[in-house]
Design a protein around this motif. Structure first.
Motif, PDB file in Angstrom:
ATOM      1  N   THR A  80       0.835  -1.213   0.000  1.00 44.80           N
ATOM      2  CA  THR A  80       0.000   0.000   0.000  1.00 44.80           C
ATOM      3  C   THR A  80       0.865   1.258   0.000  1.00 44.80           C
ATOM      4  O   THR A  80       1.875   1.343   0.685  1.00 44.80           O
ATOM      5  N   GLN A  81       0.425   2.201  -0.807  1.00 44.62           N
ATOM      6  CA  GLN A  81       1.077   3.521  -0.880  1.00 44.62           C
ATOM      7  C   GLN A  81      -0.023   4.526  -1.110  1.00 44.62           C
ATOM      8  O   GLN A  81      -1.117   4.161  -1.518  1.00 44.62           O
ATOM      9  N   ARG A  82       0.314   5.809  -0.942  1.00 45.40           N
ATOM     10  CA  ARG A  82      -0.685   6.864  -1.172  1.00 45.40           C
ATOM     11  C   ARG A  82      -1.283   6.798  -2.572  1.00 45.40           C
ATOM     12  O   ARG A  82      -2.427   7.139  -2.792  1.00 45.40           O
ATOM     13  N   GLU A  83      -0.479   6.357  -3.570  1.00 42.30           N
ATOM     14  CA  GLU A  83      -0.977   6.432  -4.940  1.00 42.30           C
ATOM     15  C   GLU A  83      -1.001   5.092  -5.665  1.00 42.30           C
ATOM     16  O   GLU A  83      -1.141   5.071  -6.871  1.00 42.30           O
ATOM     17  N   GLY A  84      -0.859   3.996  -4.985  1.00 39.24           N
ATOM     18  CA  GLY A  84      -0.749   2.712  -5.693  1.00 39.24           C
ATOM     19  C   GLY A  84      -2.094   2.048  -5.896  1.00 39.24           C
ATOM     20  O   GLY A  84      -3.138   2.588  -5.524  1.00 39.24           O
TER      21      GLY A  84
ATOM     22  N   GLU B 254      -8.308  -3.431  -4.243  1.00 31.54           N
ATOM     23  CA  GLU B 254      -7.306  -3.316  -5.309  1.00 31.54           C
ATOM     24  C   GLU B 254      -7.953  -2.610  -6.487  1.00 31.54           C
ATOM     25  O   GLU B 254      -9.056  -2.985  -6.915  1.00 31.54           O
ATOM     26  N   ILE B 255      -7.258  -1.593  -6.997  1.00 27.82           N
ATOM     27  CA  ILE B 255      -7.775  -0.897  -8.174  1.00 27.82           C
ATOM     28  C   ILE B 255      -7.359  -1.687  -9.411  1.00 27.82           C
ATOM     29  O   ILE B 255      -6.202  -2.101  -9.532  1.00 27.82           O
ATOM     30  N   VAL B 256      -8.333  -1.947 -10.292  1.00 28.42           N
ATOM     31  CA  VAL B 256      -8.062  -2.736 -11.495  1.00 28.42           C
ATOM     32  C   VAL B 256      -8.338  -1.837 -12.714  1.00 28.42           C
ATOM     33  O   VAL B 256      -8.843  -0.723 -12.550  1.00 28.42           O
ATOM     34  N   PRO B 257      -8.005  -2.295 -13.938  1.00 32.06           N
ATOM     35  CA  PRO B 257      -8.188  -1.417 -15.101  1.00 32.06           C
ATOM     36  C   PRO B 257      -9.608  -0.862 -15.239  1.00 32.06           C
ATOM     37  O   PRO B 257     -10.568  -1.409 -14.677  1.00 32.06           O
ATOM     38  N   ASN B 258      -9.719   0.200 -15.999  1.00 27.27           N
ATOM     39  CA  ASN B 258     -10.995   0.883 -16.278  1.00 27.27           C
ATOM     40  C   ASN B 258     -11.635   1.496 -15.042  1.00 27.27           C
ATOM     41  O   ASN B 258     -12.863   1.508 -14.909  1.00 27.27           O
ATOM     42  N   ASN B 259     -10.801   1.971 -14.128  1.00 28.43           N
ATOM     43  CA  ASN B 259     -11.281   2.671 -12.917  1.00 28.43           C
ATOM     44  C   ASN B 259     -12.235   1.826 -12.085  1.00 28.43           C
ATOM     45  O   ASN B 259     -13.173   2.352 -11.474  1.00 28.43           O
TER      46      ASN B 259
ATOM     47  N   GLY C 255     -17.515  -1.972  10.822  1.00 25.34           N
ATOM     48  CA  GLY C 255     -17.420  -2.552   9.477  1.00 25.34           C
ATOM     49  C   GLY C 255     -18.030  -1.598   8.446  1.00 25.34           C
ATOM     50  O   GLY C 255     -17.440  -1.348   7.389  1.00 25.34           O
ATOM     51  N   THR C 256     -19.182  -1.043   8.771  1.00 19.09           N
ATOM     52  CA  THR C 256     -19.855  -0.085   7.877  1.00 19.09           C
ATOM     53  C   THR C 256     -18.948   1.115   7.624  1.00 19.09           C
ATOM     54  O   THR C 256     -18.756   1.552   6.486  1.00 19.09           O
ATOM     55  N   ALA C 257     -18.384   1.655   8.707  1.00 17.99           N
ATOM     56  CA  ALA C 257     -17.548   2.850   8.591  1.00 17.99           C
ATOM     57  C   ALA C 257     -16.282   2.554   7.779  1.00 17.99           C
ATOM     58  O   ALA C 257     -15.862   3.372   6.949  1.00 17.99           O
ATOM     59  N   LEU C 258     -15.702   1.371   7.985  1.00 18.82           N
ATOM     60  CA  LEU C 258     -14.487   1.013   7.237  1.00 18.82           C
ATOM     61  C   LEU C 258     -14.781   0.956   5.733  1.00 18.82           C
ATOM     62  O   LEU C 258     -14.021   1.481   4.919  1.00 18.82           O
ATOM     63  N   LEU C 259     -15.918   0.335   5.387  1.00 16.23           N
ATOM     64  CA  LEU C 259     -16.236   0.194   3.965  1.00 16.23           C
ATOM     65  C   LEU C 259     -16.518   1.564   3.339  1.00 16.23           C
ATOM     66  O   LEU C 259     -16.063   1.861   2.230  1.00 16.23           O
ATOM     67  N   GLU C 260     -17.228   2.406   4.074  1.00 15.07           N
ATOM     68  CA  GLU C 260     -17.518   3.763   3.565  1.00 15.07           C
ATOM     69  C   GLU C 260     -16.219   4.542   3.338  1.00 15.07           C
ATOM     70  O   GLU C 260     -16.040   5.212   2.329  1.00 15.07           O
ATOM     71  N   TYR C 261     -15.317   4.455   4.315  1.00 16.28           N
ATOM     72  CA  TYR C 261     -14.048   5.183   4.246  1.00 16.28           C
ATOM     73  C   TYR C 261     -13.206   4.661   3.078  1.00 16.28           C
ATOM     74  O   TYR C 261     -12.587   5.424   2.338  1.00 16.28           O
ATOM     75  N   LEU C 262     -13.240   3.327   2.898  1.00 15.95           N
ATOM     76  CA  LEU C 262     -12.497   2.729   1.789  1.00 15.95           C
ATOM     77  C   LEU C 262     -13.037   3.247   0.449  1.00 15.95           C
ATOM     78  O   LEU C 262     -12.275   3.596  -0.457  1.00 15.95           O
ATOM     79  N   LEU C 263     -14.366   3.338   0.343  1.00 10.98           N
ATOM     80  CA  LEU C 263     -14.961   3.826  -0.912  1.00 10.98           C
ATOM     81  C   LEU C 263     -14.581   5.280  -1.169  1.00 10.98           C
ATOM     82  O   LEU C 263     -14.335   5.687  -2.307  1.00 10.98           O
ATOM     83  N   LYS C 264     -14.489   6.078  -0.080  1.00 14.22           N
ATOM     84  CA  LYS C 264     -14.059   7.481  -0.246  1.00 14.22           C
ATOM     85  C   LYS C 264     -12.640   7.534  -0.798  1.00 14.22           C
ATOM     86  O   LYS C 264     -12.333   8.306  -1.696  1.00 14.22           O
ATOM     87  N   GLU C 265     -11.757   6.697  -0.239  1.00 17.70           N
ATOM     88  CA  GLU C 265     -10.371   6.644  -0.712  1.00 17.70           C
ATOM     89  C   GLU C 265     -10.326   6.199  -2.176  1.00 17.70           C
ATOM     90  O   GLU C 265      -9.558   6.732  -2.967  1.00 17.70           O
TER      91      GLU C 265
ATOM     92  N   LYS D 243     -12.607   6.628  -4.363  1.00 17.28           N
ATOM     93  CA  LYS D 243     -13.106   7.728  -5.195  1.00 17.28           C
ATOM     94  C   LYS D 243     -11.989   8.757  -5.422  1.00 17.28           C
ATOM     95  O   LYS D 243     -11.803   9.253  -6.544  1.00 17.28           O
ATOM     96  N   LEU D 244     -11.240   9.048  -4.353  1.00 17.67           N
ATOM     97  CA  LEU D 244     -10.128   9.996  -4.493  1.00 17.67           C
ATOM     98  C   LEU D 244      -9.116   9.513  -5.531  1.00 17.67           C
ATOM     99  O   LEU D 244      -8.405  10.293  -6.129  1.00 17.67           O
ATOM    100  N   ARG D 245      -9.073   8.157  -5.704  1.00 15.12           N
ATOM    101  CA  ARG D 245      -8.124   7.607  -6.685  1.00 15.12           C
ATOM    102  C   ARG D 245      -8.841   7.286  -8.003  1.00 15.12           C
ATOM    103  O   ARG D 245      -8.440   6.396  -8.753  1.00 15.12           O
ATOM    104  N   ASN D 246      -9.961   8.012  -8.229  1.00 19.80           N
ATOM    105  CA  ASN D 246     -10.695   7.973  -9.513  1.00 19.80           C
ATOM    106  C   ASN D 246     -11.441   6.675  -9.806  1.00 19.80           C
ATOM    107  O   ASN D 246     -11.763   6.392 -10.957  1.00 19.80           O
ATOM    108  N   CYS D 247     -11.694   5.866  -8.799  1.00 17.27           N
ATOM    109  CA  CYS D 247     -12.459   4.643  -9.055  1.00 17.27           C
ATOM    110  C   CYS D 247     -13.929   4.978  -9.216  1.00 17.27           C
ATOM    111  O   CYS D 247     -14.472   5.809  -8.495  1.00 17.27           O
ATOM    112  N   GLN D 248     -14.557   4.265 -10.160  1.00 19.84           N
ATOM    113  CA  GLN D 248     -15.982   4.524 -10.399  1.00 19.84           C
ATOM    114  C   GLN D 248     -16.879   3.399  -9.890  1.00 19.84           C
ATOM    115  O   GLN D 248     -18.091   3.569  -9.794  1.00 19.84           O
ATOM    116  N   SER D 249     -16.282   2.243  -9.618  1.00 17.59           N
ATOM    117  CA  SER D 249     -17.121   1.163  -9.100  1.00 17.59           C
ATOM    118  C   SER D 249     -16.285   0.216  -8.240  1.00 17.59           C
ATOM    119  O   SER D 249     -15.054   0.191  -8.337  1.00 17.59           O
TER     120      SER D 249
END
Ligand SMILES: CC(C)(COP(=O)(O)OP(=O)(O)OC[C@H]1O[C@@H](n2cnc3c(N)ncnc32)[C@H](O)[C@@H]1OP(=O)(O)O)[C@@H](O)C(=O)NCCC(=O)NCCS
Length: 294
Positions: free
Chosen positions: A31-35, A55-60, A79-89, A91-97
């Motif tokens: 894990t890294q800030r931008e990986g 893990e971020i995979v191709p096509n965002n 668990g709810t809060a962890l998943l929400e926070y993960l989704l925010k992160e 999103k910051l890394r341009n993931c769409q789904s």
């Protein structure tokens, strides 16, 4: 109270590694800030109590790899809060789904599915049966029967697959579409188990296979099995299974087997449920759910 943090360096990873599967720990250390690997942790009084990782995979797009909360802190919204926070992160890394794939049958499956439902993930869709058996399976009536094959067919150990067979299979994969990639033996036969990986020849051509792998001294995984569609008949497939299982059974120290059956193979799903289920240690389901990140 608890705090949520982004786990983005090996030292932090070392505090949280117990909260993911051993097989995923090397990814956590990446894990890294931008990986591509994104992990968030929860701690209480500086003590780690949970982790969610993706893990971020191709096509965002992204896959949720694991989510875990220490047993003594469950059902408090972590668990709810962890998943929400993960989704925010994500999103910051341009993931769409995001997609999550998990196996049912754990005491906390209901909690996970509750989290997904209340956060508008798609309703979980079955993907595969996840099967596990021991030597009890040898008592199943279907394994007591003989499955004679016509003389043009021969079963051979996969160790005897020749270079020429390999080239011909490779060619066929390129030019024909009859073998789903998921069942391509050449994509799966790295480190195959020589004891009971077998092929089926029709005259001089390889038309079927069961490729297995040794997961531990006591367990074999039946990784991939197939027979060419125009030659598929229950008796032929059962001849292959029965032969492979008997080769394992001749080694009582290797007493466990695991395998999966995708739901798209409905006749095999039926067979597992009708003929095998009563002789198995467990049948679980793997399910998937998706969420658009917005
Ligand atoms: C799944 C897991 C991460 C959930 O963590 P958690 O911190 O307990 O989750 P939350 O408290 O945020 O939410 C759990 C929800 O399930 C509900 N729930 C828990 N047990 C339940 C039950 N038996 N019946 C109905 N609802 C139940 C809780 O009430 C809560 O819903 P609510 O917020 O509407 O009240 C946790 O149980 C865990 O670590 N399990 C083991 C690892 C695992 O299986 N991970 C998933 C696959 S990688």
């Amino acid at each position: 109270m608890y705090k949520l943090v982004v786990v983005d360096n090996p030292l932090a990873a070392s505090f949280y590694e117990v909260f993911t599967f051993p097989v995923l720990r090397s990814k956590l250390y990446m894990t890294q800030r931008e990986g591509p690997i994104v992990a968030v942790g929860a701690n209480s009084n500086q003590k780690p109590i949970g982790l969610a990782m993706a893990e971020i995979v191709p096509n965002n797009q992204s896959n949720i790899l694991s989510i875990f909360v220490d047993a003594s802190h469950r059902n408090q919204g972590i668990g709810t809060a962890l998943l929400e926070y993960l989704l925010k992160e994500l999103k910051l890394r341009n993931c769409q789904s995001a997609q999550i794939i998990y196996v049912t049958g754990k005491p906390t499956t209901i909690a996970l599915e509750r989290i997904l439902a209340k956060n508008n993930w798609t309703s979980p869709k079955p993907r595969m049966l996840v099967c596990n058996c021991d030597r009890q399976m040898l008592k199943a009536p279907w394994l007591q029967k003989e499955y004679p094959l016509a003389t043009e067919f021969t079963i051979f150990p996969w160790t005897e697959l020749t270079e020429q067979d390999r080239l011909r299979l490779n060619d066929r994969f390129k030019n024909e579409t009859w073998i789903p990639e998921l069942l391509n033996p050449l994509a799966h036969d790295n480190n195959f188990e020589p004891l009971n990986s077998i092929g089926l020849r029709y005259r001089d051509e390889v038309v079927g296979w069961i490729i297995t792998h040794r997961l531990s001294p006591t367990t074999i995984r039946y990784t991939c099995s197939y027979i060419r569609p125009n030659l598929q008949r229950l008796g032929r497939i059962l001849a292959l299974y029965s032969e492979s299982i008997k080769r394992q059974a001749a080694n009582p120290d290797i007493f466990e087997a695991i395998w999966t059956v995708p739901f798209i193979y409905s006749s095999m799903i039926d067979f597992v449920k009708r003929r095998m289920a009563n002789y198995m240690i467990s049948i679980k389901e793997s399910r998937e759910s998706l969420k658009i990140i917005n």
